[in-house]
Design a protein around this motif. Structure first.
Motif, PDB file in Angstrom:
ATOM      1  N   ALA A 136     -17.698  38.150  33.314  1.00 17.33           N
ATOM      2  CA  ALA A 136     -16.601  38.434  32.144  1.00 17.33           C
ATOM      3  C   ALA A 136     -15.271  37.039  33.349  1.00 17.33           C
ATOM      4  CB  ALA A 136     -17.094  39.520  31.908  1.00 17.33           C
ATOM      5  N   SER A 137     -15.058  36.555  31.668  1.00 19.45           N
ATOM      6  CA  SER A 137     -13.977  36.376  31.412  1.00 19.45           C
ATOM      7  C   SER A 137     -13.286  36.480  30.687  1.00 19.45           C
ATOM      8  CB  SER A 137     -14.097  35.142  32.683  1.00 19.45           C
ATOM      9  OG  SER A 137     -14.430  34.459  31.874  1.00 19.45           O
ATOM     10  N   GLY A 138     -11.874  35.654  30.660  1.00 18.42           N
ATOM     11  CA  GLY A 138     -11.184  35.979  29.287  1.00 18.42           C
ATOM     12  C   GLY A 138      -9.949  36.785  29.429  1.00 18.42           C
ATOM     13  N   THR A 139      -8.744  36.310  28.675  1.00 19.80           N
ATOM     14  CA  THR A 139      -7.885  37.579  28.589  1.00 19.80           C
ATOM     15  C   THR A 139      -8.236  38.778  28.355  1.00 19.80           C
ATOM     16  OG1 THR A 139      -7.839  36.921  26.078  1.00 19.80           O
ATOM     17  CG2 THR A 139      -6.327  35.306  27.452  1.00 19.80           C
ATOM     18  N   ILE A 140      -9.339  39.628  27.478  1.00 22.16           N
ATOM     19  CA  ILE A 140      -9.182  41.114  27.877  1.00 22.16           C
ATOM     20  C   ILE A 140     -11.118  40.791  28.306  1.00 22.16           C
ATOM     21  CG2 ILE A 140      -8.806  41.418  25.949  1.00 22.16           C
ATOM     22  CD1 ILE A 140     -10.927  40.924  24.215  1.00 22.16           C
ATOM     23  N   ALA A 141     -11.297  40.497  29.691  1.00 22.98           N
ATOM     24  CA  ALA A 141     -11.804  40.705  30.471  1.00 22.98           C
ATOM     25  C   ALA A 141     -12.306  42.241  30.910  1.00 22.98           C
ATOM     26  CB  ALA A 141     -13.083  39.515  30.991  1.00 22.98           C
ATOM     27  N   THR A 142     -11.579  42.419  32.035  1.00 21.28           N
ATOM     28  CA  THR A 142     -10.973  43.667  32.341  1.00 21.28           C
ATOM     29  C   THR A 142     -10.449  44.549  31.344  1.00 21.28           C
ATOM     30  OG1 THR A 142      -8.418  42.940  32.943  1.00 21.28           O
ATOM     31  CG2 THR A 142     -10.000  41.954  34.440  1.00 21.28           C
ATOM     32  N   THR A 143     -10.062  44.370  29.937  1.00 18.38           N
ATOM     33  CA  THR A 143     -10.249  46.165  29.211  1.00 18.38           C
ATOM     34  C   THR A 143     -11.135  46.068  28.321  1.00 18.38           C
ATOM     35  OG1 THR A 143      -8.505  44.169  28.421  1.00 18.38           O
ATOM     36  CG2 THR A 143      -7.352  46.099  29.656  1.00 18.38           C
ATOM     37  N   SER A 144     -11.926  44.933  28.266  1.00 18.89           N
ATOM     38  CA  SER A 144     -12.997  45.512  27.522  1.00 18.89           C
ATOM     39  C   SER A 144     -14.129  46.043  28.125  1.00 18.89           C
ATOM     40  CB  SER A 144     -13.329  43.985  26.758  1.00 18.89           C
ATOM     41  OG  SER A 144     -12.645  43.235  25.555  1.00 18.89           O
ATOM     42  N   SER A 145     -15.370  46.627  28.290  1.00 19.26           N
ATOM     43  CA  SER A 145     -16.229  47.026  28.535  1.00 19.26           C
ATOM     44  C   SER A 145     -17.709  47.150  28.366  1.00 19.26           C
ATOM     45  CB  SER A 145     -16.076  49.102  28.704  1.00 19.26           C
ATOM     46  OG  SER A 145     -16.256  48.659  27.928  1.00 19.26           O
ATOM     47  N   ALA A 146     -18.617  47.399  29.253  1.00 16.03           N
ATOM     48  CA  ALA A 146     -20.230  46.868  28.706  1.00 16.03           C
ATOM     49  C   ALA A 146     -21.124  48.166  28.930  1.00 16.03           C
ATOM     50  CB  ALA A 146     -20.870  45.811  29.131  1.00 16.03           C
ATOM     51  N   SER A 147     -21.419  48.899  28.548  1.00 14.17           N
ATOM     52  CA  SER A 147     -22.985  49.989  28.044  1.00 14.17           C
ATOM     53  C   SER A 147     -23.890  49.672  27.944  1.00 14.17           C
ATOM     54  CB  SER A 147     -21.783  51.270  27.311  1.00 14.17           C
ATOM     55  OG  SER A 147     -21.924  50.462  25.845  1.00 14.17           O
ATOM     56  N   THR A 148     -24.884  51.006  27.614  1.00 13.31           N
ATOM     57  CA  THR A 148     -26.624  50.429  27.084  1.00 13.31           C
ATOM     58  C   THR A 148     -27.089  49.521  27.566  1.00 13.31           C
ATOM     59  OG1 THR A 148     -25.181  51.377  25.095  1.00 13.31           O
ATOM     60  CG2 THR A 148     -27.262  51.546  24.896  1.00 13.31           C
ATOM     61  N   LEU A 149     -26.979  49.154  28.971  1.00 10.31           N
ATOM     62  CA  LEU A 149     -28.124  47.789  29.390  1.00 10.31           C
ATOM     63  C   LEU A 149     -29.101  48.937  29.041  1.00 10.31           C
ATOM     64  CD1 LEU A 149     -27.991  45.036  31.216  1.00 10.31           C
ATOM     65  CD2 LEU A 149     -27.594  46.400  32.618  1.00 10.31           C
ATOM     66  N   VAL A 150     -30.149  47.927  28.381  1.00 10.37           N
ATOM     67  CA  VAL A 150     -31.631  47.729  28.233  1.00 10.37           C
ATOM     68  C   VAL A 150     -32.447  46.315  28.591  1.00 10.37           C
ATOM     69  CG1 VAL A 150     -33.617  48.723  27.090  1.00 10.37           C
ATOM     70  CG2 VAL A 150     -31.137  50.057  26.461  1.00 10.37           C
ATOM     71  N   LEU A 177     -12.794  36.618  24.905  1.00 10.14           N
ATOM     72  CA  LEU A 177     -14.030  37.454  25.863  1.00 10.14           C
ATOM     73  C   LEU A 177     -15.335  36.550  26.205  1.00 10.14           C
ATOM     74  CD1 LEU A 177     -14.691  40.206  27.818  1.00 10.14           C
ATOM     75  CD2 LEU A 177     -15.805  40.576  26.404  1.00 10.14           C
ATOM     76  N   GLU A 178     -15.303  35.955  27.352  1.00  9.54           N
ATOM     77  CA  GLU A 178     -16.378  34.898  27.722  1.00  9.54           C
ATOM     78  C   GLU A 178     -17.317  35.650  28.994  1.00  9.54           C
ATOM     79  OE1 GLU A 178     -14.399  31.286  29.588  1.00  9.54           O
ATOM     80  OE2 GLU A 178     -12.461  32.310  27.305  1.00  9.54           O
ATOM     81  N   LEU A 179     -18.728  35.576  28.467  1.00 10.63           N
ATOM     82  CA  LEU A 179     -19.718  36.408  28.894  1.00 10.63           C
ATOM     83  C   LEU A 179     -20.381  34.890  29.589  1.00 10.63           C
ATOM     84  CD1 LEU A 179     -20.327  39.088  26.270  1.00 10.63           C
ATOM     85  CD2 LEU A 179     -18.989  39.218  28.829  1.00 10.63           C
ATOM     86  N   SER A 180     -21.286  35.444  30.682  1.00 10.05           N
ATOM     87  CA  SER A 180     -22.081  34.301  31.110  1.00 10.05           C
ATOM     88  C   SER A 180     -23.365  34.778  32.447  1.00 10.05           C
ATOM     89  CB  SER A 180     -21.164  32.986  31.970  1.00 10.05           C
ATOM     90  OG  SER A 180     -20.556  33.562  33.414  1.00 10.05           O
ATOM     91  N   TYR A 181     -24.299  33.986  32.186  1.00 11.07           N
ATOM     92  CA  TYR A 181     -25.442  34.579  33.255  1.00 11.07           C
ATOM     93  C   TYR A 181     -25.456  34.540  34.078  1.00 11.07           C
ATOM     94  CZ  TYR A 181     -30.225  35.729  34.837  1.00 11.07           C
ATOM     95  OH  TYR A 181     -30.998  36.037  34.924  1.00 11.07           O
ATOM     96  N   GLU A 182     -25.712  34.638  35.953  1.00 12.43           N
ATOM     97  CA  GLU A 182     -25.821  34.283  36.653  1.00 12.43           C
ATOM     98  C   GLU A 182     -26.858  34.857  37.083  1.00 12.43           C
ATOM     99  OE1 GLU A 182     -22.207  34.998  38.277  1.00 12.43           O
ATOM    100  OE2 GLU A 182     -20.572  33.624  37.393  1.00 12.43           O
ATOM    101  N   GLY A 183     -27.408  34.339  37.695  1.00 18.48           N
ATOM    102  CA  GLY A 183     -29.187  34.680  38.605  1.00 18.48           C
ATOM    103  C   GLY A 183     -29.761  33.615  38.341  1.00 18.48           C
ATOM    104  N   ALA A 184     -31.676  34.481  38.446  1.00 22.93           N
ATOM    105  CA  ALA A 184     -32.617  33.960  37.911  1.00 22.93           C
ATOM    106  C   ALA A 184     -33.772  33.640  37.357  1.00 22.93           C
ATOM    107  CB  ALA A 184     -33.458  33.722  39.764  1.00 22.93           C
ATOM    108  N   VAL A 185     -34.630  32.988  36.866  1.00 22.81           N
ATOM    109  CA  VAL A 185     -35.971  32.996  36.073  1.00 22.81           C
ATOM    110  C   VAL A 185     -36.603  32.622  37.111  1.00 22.81           C
ATOM    111  CG1 VAL A 185     -36.543  33.008  34.279  1.00 22.81           C
ATOM    112  CG2 VAL A 185     -33.984  33.400  34.058  1.00 22.81           C
ATOM    113  N   VAL A 186     -38.347  33.274  36.316  1.00 21.30           N
ATOM    114  CA  VAL A 186     -39.284  32.932  37.765  1.00 21.30           C
ATOM    115  C   VAL A 186     -40.338  32.986  36.194  1.00 21.30           C
ATOM    116  CG1 VAL A 186     -41.255  33.500  39.665  1.00 21.30           C
ATOM    117  CG2 VAL A 186     -38.204  34.286  39.538  1.00 21.30           C
ATOM    118  N   LEU A 187     -41.056  31.929  36.482  1.00 22.07           N
ATOM    119  CA  LEU A 187     -41.928  30.865  35.694  1.00 22.07           C
ATOM    120  C   LEU A 187     -43.004  31.095  37.199  1.00 22.07           C
ATOM    121  CD1 LEU A 187     -40.647  28.132  33.901  1.00 22.07           C
ATOM    122  CD2 LEU A 187     -41.016  30.679  33.424  1.00 22.07           C
ATOM    123  N   VAL A 188     -44.290  31.958  36.063  1.00 17.24           N
ATOM    124  CA  VAL A 188     -45.692  31.569  37.293  1.00 17.24           C
ATOM    125  C   VAL A 188     -46.385  30.046  36.063  1.00 17.24           C
ATOM    126  CG1 VAL A 188     -47.902  31.843  36.773  1.00 17.24           C
ATOM    127  CG2 VAL A 188     -46.164  33.893  36.176  1.00 17.24           C
TER     128      VAL A 188
END
Ligand SMILES: [Ca+2]
Ligand SMILES: [Ca+2]
Length: 246
Positions: free
Chosen positions: A71-85, A142-153
């Motif tokens: 998370a980045s942007g002007t309200i990254a540290t004052t906004s929040s995440a929840s309910t991750l599924v 609020l800017e959100l980005s994904y950092e990680g990996a995806v695996v294909l068969v």
């Protein structure tokens, strides 16, 4: 004979690799948000197995993923995440963890096990809720980005696509998400020039006819003829009239 078979297989892998790809994107119900609003973000993988055959890991397709939400942007540290599924089809060793680091909202991972990949052009990886800073101001982002990996068969191989690719890994392209806090305005200001003037009468009609949410002057969630009376009332109150977002 054996050499020819190996060469043929190598040629197949080489030619099929060119069309294979994976990327990750994020989406939200709207990119314009209000202070204090909670909305659900979907993280989705797009992939193309490009005709790869089934192998020891099962049918070709999405095998799994692992990554976190920056998370980045002007309200990254004052906004929040929840309910991750994590998506229910990624049922092998799923991980869903909210993070306390203000620059990192969540970490998720999940796989398909050894019963094959998930076929198709796209698949939800996980969802989470974001609550916008209640004290946010118009124009905050609020800017959100994904950092990680995806695996294909792919055939007998598991091929990793990563935002930080290592040896024998492919580059994972990602599309982030920017949420912008809507500016508050006088409800009577229909043309968005910051003033409530007679010109907003025509502007209300235009907004009403085009279904622009600004026409909902009484803020009941419906654009209806009742909003015309509401506009007159709001206009007559001048600068002390009701405030709308957006
Ligand atoms: Ca105006
Ligand atoms: Ca209304």
């Amino acid at each position: 004979m054996k050499q020819i078979t190996t060469a043929a297989a190598a040629a197949f892998l080489c030619s099929s690799a060119a069309g294979q790809s994976a990327s990750v994107s994020m989406s939200a119900p709207a990119s314009t948000v209000a202070p204090g609003e909670t909305l659900t973000i979907t993280v989705e993988a797009q992939f193309d197995a490009a005709g790869a055959l089934a192998g020891v890991f099962g049918a070709a397709g999405l095998f799994g993923f692992g990554g976190d939400i920056a998370a980045s942007g002007t309200i990254a540290t004052t906004s929040s995440a929840s309910t991750l599924v994590v998506d229910a089809q990624l049922d092998f060793a799923p991980v869903a963890q909210l993070l306390t680091d203000p620059g990192r909202y969540a970490l998720g991972a999940g796989g398909r096990g050894f019963d094959g990949g998930l076929a198709g052009p796209s698949r939800s990886l996980m969802t989470f809720d974001v609550t916008i800073d209640p004290a946010a101001n118009g124009g905050d982002t609020l800017e959100l980005s994904y950092e990680g990996a995806v695996v294909l068969v792919l055939g007998d191989e598991l091929v990793t696509y990563s935002t930080d690719p290592g040896l024998n890994q492919q580059t994972l392209t990602t599309t982030g998400l920017t949420l912008t806090v809507a500016s508050e305005r006088l409800c009577a200001d229909q043309n968005g020039d910051g003033l409530a003037t007679p010109a907003d009468f025509n502007a209300w009609i235009l907004n009403f006819n085009s279904g622009d949410v600004r026409a909902d002057v009484n803020q009941d969630g419906i654009i209806s003829p009742a909003d015309f009376n509401a506009w007159i009332l709001a206009f007559n109150q001048g600068t002390s009239g009701p405030i709308c977002t957006p």
